[in-house]
Design a protein around this motif. Structure first.
Motif, PDB file in Angstrom:
ATOM      1  N   ALA A 176       0.825  -1.205   0.000  1.00 34.00           N
ATOM      2  CA  ALA A 176       0.000   0.000   0.000  1.00 34.00           C
ATOM      3  C   ALA A 176       0.864   1.261   0.000  1.00 34.00           C
ATOM      4  O   ALA A 176       0.518   2.266   0.604  1.00 34.00           O
ATOM      5  N   GLU A 195     -11.280  -3.693  10.483  1.00 33.37           N
ATOM      6  CA  GLU A 195     -10.217  -2.766  10.081  1.00 33.37           C
ATOM      7  C   GLU A 195      -8.888  -3.491   9.929  1.00 33.37           C
ATOM      8  O   GLU A 195      -8.508  -4.307  10.765  1.00 33.37           O
ATOM      9  N   ARG A 209      -5.031  -2.027   9.212  1.00 30.36           N
ATOM     10  CA  ARG A 209      -4.308  -0.760   9.113  1.00 30.36           C
ATOM     11  C   ARG A 209      -2.799  -0.985   9.105  1.00 30.36           C
ATOM     12  O   ARG A 209      -2.270  -1.812   9.857  1.00 30.36           O
ATOM     13  N   HIS A 268      -9.671   9.026  -0.127  1.00 34.82           N
ATOM     14  CA  HIS A 268     -10.646   7.971   0.136  1.00 34.82           C
ATOM     15  C   HIS A 268     -10.982   7.254  -1.161  1.00 34.82           C
ATOM     16  O   HIS A 268     -11.171   7.892  -2.195  1.00 34.82           O
ATOM     17  N   GLU A 313     -16.805  -0.658   1.725  1.00 30.97           N
ATOM     18  CA  GLU A 313     -15.363  -0.661   1.954  1.00 30.97           C
ATOM     19  C   GLU A 313     -14.824   0.758   1.811  1.00 30.97           C
ATOM     20  O   GLU A 313     -15.071   1.424   0.806  1.00 30.97           O
ATOM     21  N   ASP A 355     -11.290   2.623   1.713  1.00 33.79           N
ATOM     22  CA  ASP A 355      -9.848   2.481   1.576  1.00 33.79           C
ATOM     23  C   ASP A 355      -9.263   3.888   1.678  1.00 33.79           C
ATOM     24  O   ASP A 355      -9.564   4.755   0.852  1.00 33.79           O
ATOM     25  N   HIS A 406      -2.168   3.731   6.065  1.00 36.73           N
ATOM     26  CA  HIS A 406      -3.142   3.258   5.085  1.00 36.73           C
ATOM     27  C   HIS A 406      -4.081   2.313   5.821  1.00 36.73           C
ATOM     28  O   HIS A 406      -3.647   1.451   6.593  1.00 36.73           O
ATOM     29  N   ARG A 419      -7.850  -0.019   5.565  1.00 35.47           N
ATOM     30  CA  ARG A 419      -9.020  -0.563   4.867  1.00 35.47           C
ATOM     31  C   ARG A 419     -10.049  -0.907   5.934  1.00 35.47           C
ATOM     32  O   ARG A 419      -9.794  -1.727   6.820  1.00 35.47           O
ATOM     33  N   GLN A 420     -11.203  -0.236   5.871  1.00 35.13           N
ATOM     34  CA  GLN A 420     -12.284  -0.498   6.817  1.00 35.13           C
ATOM     35  C   GLN A 420     -13.476  -1.076   6.060  1.00 35.13           C
ATOM     36  O   GLN A 420     -13.857  -0.559   5.003  1.00 35.13           O
TER      37      GLN A 420
END
Length: 230
Positions: free
Chosen positions: A107, A130, A132, A167, A192, A194, A206, A208-209
């Motif tokens: 990422a 999450e 991260r 985002h 999602e 990102d 970075h 991702r939820q």
């Protein structure tokens, strides 16, 4: 007053007053019919209207429950999920599932980096998964933080100012691991988010939820003075 409307309004009042909280089980149709001296069909109509308005959830074979109100977040902000959930009157909790050094650069975050996975819970139920990455070159103090007790996003917002954010938002289905952590099926609709944040041109984190689609809304407000397509 129409019996179905009377039952609907009474239940709605109990929910809005806080007497019945999100996740509380509502009496069965049989119990409500006996309580109000009416037919089950009348109760069913009232519950259907409450479900359509988003106040309750009707679950097959499980019954009816007070719905969890969706959390709204502005699209262009970096929200603190703990604050958003607390603002809805629900108890918030972070549950870390893994905290380890990233095995490789990903990422666009070069090693060394910290990789943290966990679940945000609202009223004791899964709200968002999450994953991260935190750049330890940019945030060396993250090494000494107990992310078992504090969500990494909450800590970063309080200690590391960011200057830029990007985002990427998608509608996705969870994989088996994510579905199990969120308490949904693999065909459930999820949102999602990102997100990458920078400070002075250097990547801080970075994340991702993955949100349950029934629990989270992204909101943007515009006015006529803003540029863009109509």
């Amino acid at each position: 007053m129409n019996p179905a409307r009377r039952i609907r309004d009474e239940i709605a009042g109990l929910i809005r007053s806080g007497a019945w909280r999100p996740g509380d089980r509502i009496p069965t149709e049989q119990e409500l019919a006996a309580q109000h001296g009416c037919a089950r069909a009348t109760v069913s109509k009232a519950l259907s209207e409450l479900a359509a308005s988003g106040l309750i959830e009707r679950r097959r074979k499980a019954g009816s429950f007070v719905a969890h109100p969706p959390v709204h977040s502005a699209v262009m902000t970096v929200p603190d999920l703990a604050e958003l959930i607390a603002a809805r009157g629900e108890n918030y909790r972070w549950q870390a599932s893994s905290i380890e050094a990233a095995k490789r650069s990903e990422a666009a975050i070069p090693a060394p980096a910290l990789c943290i996975e966990g679940v945000h819970l609202a009223a004791g139920e899964p709200f968002a998964f999450e994953r991260r990455l935190i750049s330890l070159a940019e945030v060396p103090d993250a090494r000494g933080v107990d992310f078992e007790k504090e969500a990494p996003g909450t800590w970063l917002l309080a200690h590391i100012p960011w200057t830029e954010a990007r985002h990427i938002i998608r509608a996705v289905s969870p994989n088996r691991k994510e579905a199990a952590l969120l308490g949904v099926g693999t065909t459930a609709a999820c949102l999602e988010l990102d997100r990458t944040t920078w400070r002075a041109g250097r990547i801080v984190t970075h994340v991702r939820q993955l949100f349950r689609g029934d629990r989270f809304d992204l909101v943007a407000e515009f006015n006529a003075g803003m540029k863009g397509e109509g």
